[in-house]
Design a protein around this motif. Structure first.
Motif, PDB file in Angstrom:
ATOM      1  N   GLY A   1       0.814  -1.214   0.000  1.00 32.64           N
ATOM      2  CA  GLY A   1       0.000   0.000   0.000  1.00 32.64           C
ATOM      3  C   GLY A   1       0.845   1.260   0.000  1.00 32.64           C
ATOM      4  O   GLY A   1       0.551   2.221  -0.730  1.00 32.64           O
ATOM      5  N   LEU A   2       1.917   1.287   0.795  1.00 33.56           N
ATOM      6  CA  LEU A   2       2.777   2.472   0.837  1.00 33.56           C
ATOM      7  C   LEU A   2       3.503   2.674  -0.488  1.00 33.56           C
ATOM      8  O   LEU A   2       3.627   3.810  -0.980  1.00 33.56           O
ATOM      9  CB  LEU A   2       3.796   2.339   1.974  1.00 33.56           C
ATOM     10  N   LEU A   3       4.014   1.596  -1.056  1.00 34.02           N
ATOM     11  CA  LEU A   3       4.701   1.715  -2.339  1.00 34.02           C
ATOM     12  C   LEU A   3       3.761   2.277  -3.408  1.00 34.02           C
ATOM     13  O   LEU A   3       4.141   3.152  -4.197  1.00 34.02           O
ATOM     14  CB  LEU A   3       5.234   0.342  -2.773  1.00 34.02           C
ATOM     15  N   ARG A   4       2.529   1.785  -3.403  1.00 31.64           N
ATOM     16  CA  ARG A   4       1.543   2.238  -4.389  1.00 31.64           C
ATOM     17  C   ARG A   4       1.121   3.686  -4.138  1.00 31.64           C
ATOM     18  O   ARG A   4       1.146   4.524  -5.051  1.00 31.64           O
ATOM     19  CB  ARG A   4       0.319   1.317  -4.346  1.00 31.64           C
ATOM     20  N   ASP A   5       0.746   3.976  -2.903  1.00 32.29           N
ATOM     21  CA  ASP A   5       0.188   5.294  -2.597  1.00 32.29           C
ATOM     22  C   ASP A   5       1.212   6.422  -2.726  1.00 32.29           C
ATOM     23  O   ASP A   5       0.841   7.576  -2.984  1.00 32.29           O
ATOM     24  CB  ASP A   5      -0.406   5.295  -1.183  1.00 32.29           C
ATOM     25  N   HIS A   6       2.487   6.101  -2.524  1.00 37.13           N
ATOM     26  CA  HIS A   6       3.529   7.141  -2.589  1.00 37.13           C
ATOM     27  C   HIS A   6       4.400   6.999  -3.832  1.00 37.13           C
ATOM     28  O   HIS A   6       5.434   7.675  -3.932  1.00 37.13           O
ATOM     29  CB  HIS A   6       4.385   7.092  -1.320  1.00 37.13           C
ATOM     30  N   ASP A   7       3.980   6.145  -4.732  1.00 40.43           N
ATOM     31  CA  ASP A   7       4.681   5.967  -6.009  1.00 40.43           C
ATOM     32  C   ASP A   7       6.172   5.714  -5.786  1.00 40.43           C
ATOM     33  O   ASP A   7       7.043   6.375  -6.370  1.00 40.43           O
ATOM     34  CB  ASP A   7       4.480   7.205  -6.901  1.00 40.43           C
ATOM     35  N   ILE A   8       6.457   4.761  -4.916  1.00 40.45           N
ATOM     36  CA  ILE A   8       7.836   4.396  -4.591  1.00 40.45           C
ATOM     37  C   ILE A   8       8.187   3.110  -5.327  1.00 40.45           C
ATOM     38  O   ILE A   8       7.488   2.098  -5.207  1.00 40.45           O
ATOM     39  CB  ILE A   8       8.009   4.195  -3.072  1.00 40.45           C
ATOM     40  N   GLY A   9       9.264   3.143  -6.082  1.00 40.21           N
ATOM     41  CA  GLY A   9       9.714   1.954  -6.782  1.00 40.21           C
ATOM     42  C   GLY A   9      10.426   1.002  -5.844  1.00 40.21           C
ATOM     43  O   GLY A   9      11.166   1.433  -4.951  1.00 40.21           O
ATOM     44  N   ALA A  10      10.196  -0.286  -6.023  1.00 40.05           N
ATOM     45  CA  ALA A  10      10.798  -1.296  -5.139  1.00 40.05           C
ATOM     46  C   ALA A  10      12.317  -1.192  -5.116  1.00 40.05           C
ATOM     47  O   ALA A  10      12.955  -1.466  -4.086  1.00 40.05           O
ATOM     48  CB  ALA A  10      10.363  -2.694  -5.577  1.00 40.05           C
TER      49      ALA A  10
END
Length: 500
Positions: free
Chosen positions: A71-80
């Motif tokens: 959820g955090l990666l998606r919501d903050h547009d953070i690449g793995a």
């Protein structure tokens, strides 16, 4: 031809995971600026199959962690690929038993579970010296209970992990723990920094049940392809060994010397003081718990109050569970009780420090028919603060709190009224920090070392902005609380004596 502008690269991030008794928290911290970029949390379900029991399902921890990270990666547009390393913190003493195939043999028995009181009493009579008092929260008491009451389950157990170690096992497939969690088991020899072979032999427990221990910032493995897919992260991401939540909180707060006490006031309270050198438990001075920090061979002592924020939530639920925390605080009387007025002893789950008694010992004292909802609400809030002082003075005795500095973190001091009360109750300099997720931050600091971002946790946190707030006590209220504290100590001695 004009050269194309250089492509801007994003700074690496560090992921901190803190598995608490009541909730799971995940934070992302920018490895360069030390800013918290994103955070999320989810409640943890506590199961109570019988009176005094508290269990959690480790599989639920993992499922919740996967939802939070994705959820955090998606919501903050953070690449793995931006995640440089992962650090872990978790509630201490709790045991998660695994079978040889890695499956959970039974639910985790949580530290606050008191079913193992008889086993703790047996441990108190051990011939082997103990480095800590023998009480029900310690892991070995829970293991002995398992062997006695669930022998079929016990025979299936291959390894016993602590809470954060199960999450790391799911991430890496590696069986391990760190020095801090190992030291919170009552099975640790601080002199040799190894599992206590003599104590294990006395109680016929094989050392093979216990994982190897290492430093909290050591690389304990890397994300497997399966775990990376579950979490939404990149395979091969390094994972630090991590630490127990209390130890990670000390690291996260940047505690450096014995002149500063850290008071972490949440559901429970830990009053923490760094130690010059470890010493075995003194049965005549039962006022502290000793732990490894997990960093550079350091140790620290804790005084504990098990029902701090828990007392406030319990009372709010009785008064009106629909009240917000602001509305609850507004109910409290404007002035503290008089010394002959109502007193609250915040011992719903044992006394903690200094009496170290298990079982329910909470009490109201000096009640009269004039006590109303406002007076009792203030008495509960005052009682929590007075209990913290009693705990702190026992920890640092004989010098007392004079000349000390108290650094207070956690959920309890988020209340303006509790900050005011604590600043007047504690007879020393007091400061509060707006940032309260110290255990998660300590996990991030361990990740920074494991990921090669920083040489040590202290250097990494030197530039972190905690948002420190100084307190301004009122001399008149300080005098009033001195009289109230004297009455509180008298009642505390009497209630504790009656509970023995």
């Amino acid at each position: 031809m004009t050269p194309a502008p250089a492509k801007q690269t994003q700074a690496p991030l560090l992921l901190g995971v803190d598995l608490g008794t009541q909730g799971l928290k995940v934070i992302f911290v920018d490895a360069e600026t030390r800013e918290v970029i994103a955070t999320a949390g989810a409640p943890v379900t506590n199961l109570a199959p019988a009176a005094g029991y508290m269990e959690q399902a480790p599989g639920d921890w993992w499922a919740s962690l996967c939802r939070l990270t994705r959820g955090l990666l998606r919501d903050h547009d953070i690449g793995a690929e931006r995640i440089a390393a992962i650090g872990l913190s978790g509630h201490m003493h709790s045991i998660a038993p695994l079978r040889a195939d890695g499956s959970i043999a039974r639910n985790c028995i949580v530290w606050a579970d008191t079913r193992s009181q008889p086993q703790a009493k047996t441990l108190a009579l051990a011939k082997t010296r103990l480095w800590n008092p023998a009480i029900a929260p310690y892991s070995i008491a829970k293991i002995l209970w398992l062997r006695e009451h669930e022998p079929e389950v016990f025979r299936e157990i291959d390894t016993i992990l602590f809470s954060k170690d199960y999450l790391r096992y799911r991430m890496t497939g590696e069986i391990a723990t760190d020095f801090s969690d190992a030291s919170g088991s009552l099975m640790w020899d601080f002199a040799t920094r190894r599992w206590d072979q003599a104590l294990l032999a006395e109680f016929n427990l094989p050392v093979s049940l216990l994982p190897p221990a290492r430093g909290s910032a050591d690389v304990a493995g890397a994300l497997t392809a399966v775990a990376a897919n579950d979490l939404g992260l990149a395979p091969g991401t390094p994972v630090a060994c991590g630490g127990g939540d209390a130890a990670c909180a000390v690291v996260g707060a940047g505690l450096r010397d014995r002149d500063t006490l850290m008071i972490n006031a949440g559901t429970a309270v830990q009053v923490i003081e760094l130690q010059n050198e470890p010493r075995p438990f003194d049965r005549e001075r039962a006022n502290r718990y000793l732990f490894e920090l997990g960093v550079a061979g350091q140790t620290f002592a804790i005084g504990a109050l098990n029902s701090a924020g828990h007392s406030l939530e319990w009372w709010r639920g009785l008064v009106d569970p629909s009240l917000t925390h602001e509305q609850f605080e507004a109910l409290a009387a404007d002035e503290p009780s008089a010394a002959d007025g109502p007193l609250y002893l915040p011992w719903l789950q044992g006394t903690g420090t200094p009496y170290l008694l298990d079982g329910p010992c909470g009490a109201f004292a000096q009640l009269s028919s004039t006590a109303d909802r406002a007076i009792l609400t203030r008495a509960v809030m005052d009682g929590v603060a007075l209990g913290i002082r009693l705990c702190a003075e026992a920890l640092v005795a004989p010098g007392g709190l004079a000349g000390k500095r108290a650094l207070i973190t956690g959920g309890v001091p988020k209340s303006p009224l509790m900050r005011q009360i604590l600043s007047n109750v504690l007879p020393c300099d007091v400061a509060f920090r707006a940032f309260s997720d110290m255990s998660a931050l300590g996990a991030v600091a361990h990740a920074a070392v494991a990921g090669g971002i920083s040489a040590n946790a202290g250097d990494f946190l030197a530039a972190f902005d905690y948002g420190e707030v100084a307190a301004a006590p009122a001399p008149a209220l300080q005098r009033q609380y001195e009289h109230l504290y004297a009455a509180f100590k008298r009642w505390a001695d009497q209630v504790a004596a009656g509970a023995k």
